[in-house]
Scaffold this active site. Structure first.
Site, PDB file in Angstrom:
ATOM      1  N   HIS A 207       2.487   8.808  -3.839  1.00  0.00           N
ATOM      2  CA  HIS A 207       3.284   7.592  -4.043  1.00  0.00           C
ATOM      3  C   HIS A 207       2.830   6.935  -5.334  1.00  0.00           C
ATOM      4  CE1 HIS A 207       5.266   3.813  -2.077  1.00  0.00           C
ATOM      5  NE2 HIS A 207       5.319   3.742  -3.415  1.00  0.00           N
TER       6      HIS A 207
ATOM      7  N   HIS B 226       4.815   5.733  -9.247  1.00  0.00           N
ATOM      8  CA  HIS B 226       6.024   5.656 -10.077  1.00  0.00           C
ATOM      9  C   HIS B 226       5.644   5.824 -11.548  1.00  0.00           C
ATOM     10  CE1 HIS B 226       8.369   3.684  -6.731  1.00  0.00           C
ATOM     11  NE2 HIS B 226       7.139   3.379  -6.363  1.00  0.00           N
TER      12      HIS B 226
ATOM     13  N   GLU C 182       8.157  -2.143   3.618  1.00  0.00           N
ATOM     14  CA  GLU C 182       7.197  -2.675   2.627  1.00  0.00           C
ATOM     15  C   GLU C 182       7.258  -4.207   2.680  1.00  0.00           C
ATOM     16  OE1 GLU C 182       8.230  -1.991  -1.470  1.00  0.00           O
ATOM     17  OE2 GLU C 182       6.253  -2.565  -2.213  1.00  0.00           O
TER      18      GLU C 182
ATOM     19  N   ASP D 240       1.733   1.782  -8.435  1.00  0.00           N
ATOM     20  CA  ASP D 240       2.030   1.485  -9.843  1.00  0.00           C
ATOM     21  C   ASP D 240       0.724   1.222 -10.600  1.00  0.00           C
ATOM     22  OD1 ASP D 240       5.095   1.249  -9.838  1.00  0.00           O
ATOM     23  OD2 ASP D 240       4.509  -0.030  -8.162  1.00  0.00           O
TER      24      ASP D 240
HETATM   25  N1  ADE Z   1       9.307   0.381  -7.641  1.00  0.00           N
HETATM   26  C1  ADE Z   1       8.067   0.522  -8.123  1.00  0.00           C
HETATM   27  N2  ADE Z   1       7.174   0.080  -7.242  1.00  0.00           N
HETATM   28  C2  ADE Z   1       7.869  -0.351  -6.171  1.00  0.00           C
HETATM   29  C3  ADE Z   1       7.516  -0.910  -4.935  1.00  0.00           C
HETATM   30  N3  ADE Z   1       6.243  -1.138  -4.612  1.00  0.00           N
HETATM   31  N4  ADE Z   1       8.485  -1.236  -4.079  1.00  0.00           N
HETATM   32  C4  ADE Z   1       9.753  -1.028  -4.391  1.00  0.00           C
HETATM   33  N5  ADE Z   1      10.147  -0.495  -5.538  1.00  0.00           N
HETATM   34  C5  ADE Z   1       9.214  -0.150  -6.423  1.00  0.00           C
HETATM   35 ZN    ZN Z   2       6.514   2.475  -4.582  1.00  0.00          ZN
END
Ligand code: ADE
Ligand code: ZN
Length: 349
Positions: A18, A20, A198, A278
């Site tokens: 996970h 991005h 989330e 991220d």
């Molecule tokens: N895009 C990048 N990080 C994200 C996250 N934590 N939740 C939703 N979209 C995302």
């Molecule tokens: Zn994410």
């Protein structure tokens, strides 16, 4: 039980499922690309941009970062660089998201994005000690039509490079229109996952695994709200890709990692993997995350090695690749133990 030191767990070999590419990009690179593309950047140091207290604010900043990415070379650069950074964090295999929805709105075609991303994955496989496959995340707020287009685009690419489809951005949208996209993804032989639970309810997790055919769930922070669903996820061995520090820093759904349900999820038998989300924008990578959970939950070295191995179980690499990763990780665990004067593992895992 062996005490896990922070230094030791940072050096464990890892799988990350996970992460991005846009959120993993280096601040300095984003500044250079903004300048090269004639994009006005609101601050000198893009790191100064990265201040957010909820998911909406985070995504607004994410959109500014994405506006700096315009050419295939730009996407090649951020993809390759974030794999270099992953190697530094001990990642040996990564399944990574790219989210073309942001740049499509600015006129950059998904084919341009993919040309850069896929070439970088091929180059990184050749140059760096890391395996990688990509997951195309569609943008939930862009709706069902965009989702279907993305499924069809992803379905037409090389499955060894583009292995799955997911979905991200805010959760407080109607998810039902995504059914057709997930169905199409399944028909194309793509693996399926979705950001769910989330900052939204556990109902979204239920939709993902009961209606959309998702084989994994990204985040799943709210899973334990629904005991029946929790039992089903455990029974079906559906992995969660959990990002505890992101849930503190980005979604802001928990005050600190020690209060996160990650440890409880694992205790109950959920295959809850550990990931960064991220790392560039958070300035916190998966090695930091391993250190954070040791501090928060007092995990033993055996538990941390198991978390590392669970990443292999949960990944979508072919079986022979998974077996090779497992042998390599087990050998590396023992080498690391030996370098710290610890006895080898005794057949655990
Ligand atoms: N895009 C990048 N990080 C994200 C996250 N934590 N939740 C939703 N979209 C995302
Ligand atoms: Zn994410």
């Amino acid at each position: 039980m062996t005490v896990a030191t922070e230094e030791h767990v940072r050096r464990l070999p890892k799988v990350e499922l996970h992460c991005h590419i846009e959120g993993a990009s280096r601040a300095g690179t984003i500044k250079e690309l903004a300048q090269a593309n004639g994009v006005t950047f609101p601050v000198d140091d893009p790191a100064d941009l990265y201040h957010f207290t909820d998911l909406n604010q985070f995504l607004d900043i994410y959109a500014v970062v994405c506006a700096s990415l315009q050419t295939a070379d730009d996407f090649h650069r951020i993809t390759y660089e974030c794999l270099e950074d992953a190697v530094e964090a001990g990642v040996r295999y990564r399944e990574m998201f790219f989210s073309p929805g942001f740049v499509i709105k600015l006129g950059v075609p998904v084919s341009t994005v993919w040309a850069g991303v896929s070439a970088a994955v091929i180059d990184a496989r050749a140059d760096l000690d890391i395996g990688c496959r990509m997951i195309l995340d569609f943008d939930k707020p862009s709706g069902g039509g965009h989702a279907l287009e993305m499924a069809d685009f992803a379905g037409a690419q090389d499955r060894d490079l583009l292995i799955g489809m997911g979905a991200d951005s805010v959760e407080r949208v109607d998810h039902r229109p995504f059914a057709a996209a997930y169905e199409s993804a399944g028909r194309h032989g793509l693996k399926r996952t979705m950001h769910a639970g989330e900052d939204g309810p556990s109902d979204n997790i239920a939709l993902a695994v009961r209606e959309f055919g998702c084989e994994r769930v990204d985040h799943g922070f709210r899973l334990l709200d629904d005991p029946e669903l929790t039992a089903e996820i455990i029974d079906r061995r559906i992995p969660l890709t959990v990002c505890p520090t992101s849930n503190v820093m980005i979604a802001n759904v928990v005050p600190d990692v020690a209060s996160h349900p990650y440890a409880r999820q694992r205790e109950l038998g959920v295959l809850a993997t550990l990931n960064s989300d991220d790392p560039g924008m958070m300035r916190f990578d998966v090695a930091d995350e391993y250190a954070a959970v040791v501090g928060a939950f007092d995990y033993s070295l055996e538990e941390m090695e198991q978390i590392s191995l669970d990443g292999i179980t949960a990944c979508w690499a072919p079986d022979d690749e998974k077996a090779a990763l497992r042998s390599r990780f087990e050998a590396e665990f023992d080498q690391l133990r030996s370098s710290y004067g610890l006895p080898a593992r005794n057949g655990a895992g």
